[in-house]
Enzyme design. Structure first.
Site, short mmCIF file in Angstrom:
data_model
loop_
_atom_site.label_atom_id
_atom_site.label_comp_id
_atom_site.label_asym_id
_atom_site.label_seq_id
_atom_site.Cartn_x
_atom_site.Cartn_y
_atom_site.Cartn_z
CD GLU A 1 -2.76 -1.39 2.39
OE1 GLU A 1 -2.70 -0.54 3.29
OE2 GLU A 1 -3.50 -2.39 2.45
CG ASN B 1 -0.73 -7.17 -1.18
OD1 ASN B 1 -1.33 -7.80 -2.05
ND2 ASN B 1 -1.18 -7.05 0.07
CG HIS C 1 -9.89 -5.38 0.79
ND1 HIS C 1 -10.23 -6.50 1.53
CD2 HIS C 1 -8.56 -5.20 0.97
CE1 HIS C 1 -9.14 -6.97 2.13
NE2 HIS C 1 -8.12 -6.19 1.80
CD GLU D 1 -4.82 -7.83 1.90
OE1 GLU D 1 -5.67 -7.03 2.35
OE2 GLU D 1 -3.60 -7.65 2.03
CG ASP E 1 -12.89 -8.43 1.87
OD1 ASP E 1 -12.87 -7.43 1.12
OD2 ASP E 1 -12.28 -8.46 2.95
O1 9MR Z 1 -7.69 -7.72 8.64
C1 9MR Z 1 -6.73 -6.91 9.25
C2 9MR Z 1 -7.32 -6.34 10.54
O2 9MR Z 1 -7.52 -7.37 11.49
C3 9MR Z 1 -6.39 -5.28 11.10
O3 9MR Z 1 -7.03 -4.66 12.21
C4 9MR Z 1 -6.09 -4.26 10.03
C5 9MR Z 1 -5.18 -3.19 10.56
O4 9MR Z 1 -4.52 -2.48 9.57
O5 9MR Z 1 -5.48 -4.91 8.93
C6 9MR Z 1 -6.35 -5.79 8.32
O6 9MR Z 1 -5.76 -6.36 7.16
C7 9MR Z 1 -5.41 -5.45 6.14
C8 9MR Z 1 -4.21 -6.02 5.41
O7 9MR Z 1 -3.18 -6.31 6.30
C9 9MR Z 1 -3.73 -5.08 4.32
N1 9MR Z 1 -4.79 -4.72 3.42
C10 9MR Z 1 -6.04 -4.28 4.03
C11 9MR Z 1 -6.52 -5.28 5.08
C12 9MR Z 1 -7.86 -4.87 5.65
O8 9MR Z 1 -7.76 -3.67 6.31
#
Ligand code: 9MR
Length: 417
Positions: free
Chosen positions: A148, A190, A226, A256, A258
């Site tokens: 990101e 990513n 997402h 990822e 969803d």
């Molecule tokens: O699913 C993850 C969540 O449990 C955490 O609180 C969050 C914090 O940044 O990160 C979420 O996972 C993220 C992933 O690591 C990177 N892309 C976005 C995902 C959803 O926010």
């Protein structure tokens, strides 16, 4: 007297109908899921599905390998959370994706608020990678090296201690350091919202080129995906976008996935739309050489990051919160099965026979079979779009919801399209 097709079906390798098995048969390397470290040991239904390699062939830790989990204080490394996923994958014979190294978020304040020179921050990143990648060496199919790095509008690079210290030099620098720490894993960039083929996608292409032009190694681009029900691009648009990256010589994957409803509870037609959207995403990977796999970011509406981040939205997963398979599960399995069984098998390399029921295969001469034209039962429950509706071993439903018709893919598989 049995028909040739019927006898061939008897000898055909089994298609288990689970997502990873189907994905592999469809030519992907895996169908995977994120593992919620806080859930796996407290929810046995969750664990049973996640531990099933035929369903999920690869795992990725939702949080356990991030910088705040692995090096919360400088030089103090902890693998207790990351090991939950690594050990689960090992125990089950599943693959492992590793996530994430250089990321502005979930970055401890000793890094994000430190005052660094290029030299000192390079040493911090190298130490982090050498330890964390070293700990998981030999286990990770891929690592998300940078996560990101692009602002949501796609107009500029995302602010972070890394950008402030190095400018865009931290892109090649990170990939070079990662290569030294683990020469054998795939190194990925990513990000999310690359799926729309807009400014953010252009930036990601630019990022890959910056890394490549600097002579640094990059193997893949992860499309987080997402997405939002009803706003997900179509299958061929998605494939076109993926191919912008494979044209640069890197592989791609959905990392990822969803697809959330923007209002809850979803109507039944919204659930069907969600199924179509999932089918388009998975289908686009199948359609793209060098799209290696699909990972969902969790699989049940019971456990998801979405409601915390997008209040009032959610239900983005393949199973509902009671672990019932949703239309999205069926559509994903159908798209995979259509690709998995696309060509009739030519040899009986497997010793497992398909389950044969009294349902005859649909006629091999027809390309479109409506339920009324076949000798299948009528009047029962109807299959939704993308779902299976006939084929050797299929127990129904055999009729499609309007306006879809049951279209034959091969003797083993017909689908509501
Ligand atoms: O699913 C993850 C969540 O449990 C955490 O609180 C969050 C914090 O940044 O990160 C979420 O996972 C993220 C992933 O690591 C990177 N892309 C976005 C995902 C959803 O926010």
């Amino acid at each position: 007297m049995y028909s040739k097709a019927f006898l061939a079906a008897l000898l055909a390798p089994a298609v288990s109908g689970q997502l990873n098995d189907l994905a592999v048969k469809a030519g992907l390397k895996y169908f995977g899921t994120a593992l919620g470290e806080g859930v796996i040991n407290s929810d046995s239904q969750y664990a049973a599905i996640l531990n099933d390699k035929s369903m999920f062939g690869q795992l990725v830790p939702e949080n356990g390998m991030k910088w705040d989990a692995t090096e919360p204080s400088r030089g103090q490394f902890s693998y207790s959370s990351g090991d939950i996923t690594a050990n689960t994958a090992k125990k089950n014979g599943q693959g492992l994706r590793c996530h994430a190294l250089v990321w502005y978020s979930q970055l401890p304040s000793w890094v994000s608020s430190g005052s660094w020179t290029r030299e000192s921050l390079t040493s911090v990143i190298a130490t982090h990678m050498n330890n964390v990648m070293g700990h998981y060496k030999g286990q990770c199919y891929a690592w998300d090296v940078i996560n990101e790095a692009i602002n949501d509008d796609g107009q500029s690079w995302r602010d972070s201690v890394f950008l402030r210290t190095f400018g865009t030099d931290y892109f090649p620098l990170s990939f070079n350091l990662a290569k030294k720490a683990d020469p054998d894993t795939k190194l990925y960039y990513n990000d999310y919202n690359l799926e729309y083929n807009q400014a953010k996608t252009d930036r990601a292409v630019e990022l890959v080129k910056i890394v490549q032009n600097a002579g640094a190694p990059i193997d893949g681009v992860g499309f987080q995906a997402h997405l939002i029900v009803g706003s997900t691009p179509g299958r061929s648009q998605l494939a076109t976008t993926l191919k912008r990256f494979t044209a640069l010589g890197v592989e791609v994957a959905y990392t990822e996935l969803d697809i959330r409803h923007s209002s809850l509870p979803p109507s039944s037609s919204a659930l069907v739309t969600q199924g179509n959207d999932f089918a388009n995403v998975v289908g686009s990977c199948i359609d793209t050489p060098n799209c290696v796999g699909v990972t969902v970011w969790g699989f049940t509406d019971k456990h998801s990051w979405i409601p915390n981040t997008f209040p009032g939205e959610g239900d983005a997963m393949l199973y509902d919160s009671s672990y019932n398979k949703k239309p999205a599960w069926t559509s994903v399995s159908s798209v995979l099965a259509a690709a998995a069984t696309g060509a009739p098998p030519t040899s009986s390399s497997s010793t497992t026979l398909v389950t044969v029921t009294t349902t005859p295969p649909v006629s091999s001469s027809s390309t479109t079979t409506s339920s009324s034209a076949s000798s299948t039962p009528t009047g029962g429950p109807k299959q939704s779009r993308w779902g299976q509706c006939a084929g050797v071993g299929w127990n129904g439903p055999f009729e499609c919801e309007s306006p879809w018709t049951c279209q034959k893919q091969n003797d083993w598989y017909s689908q509501c399209l």
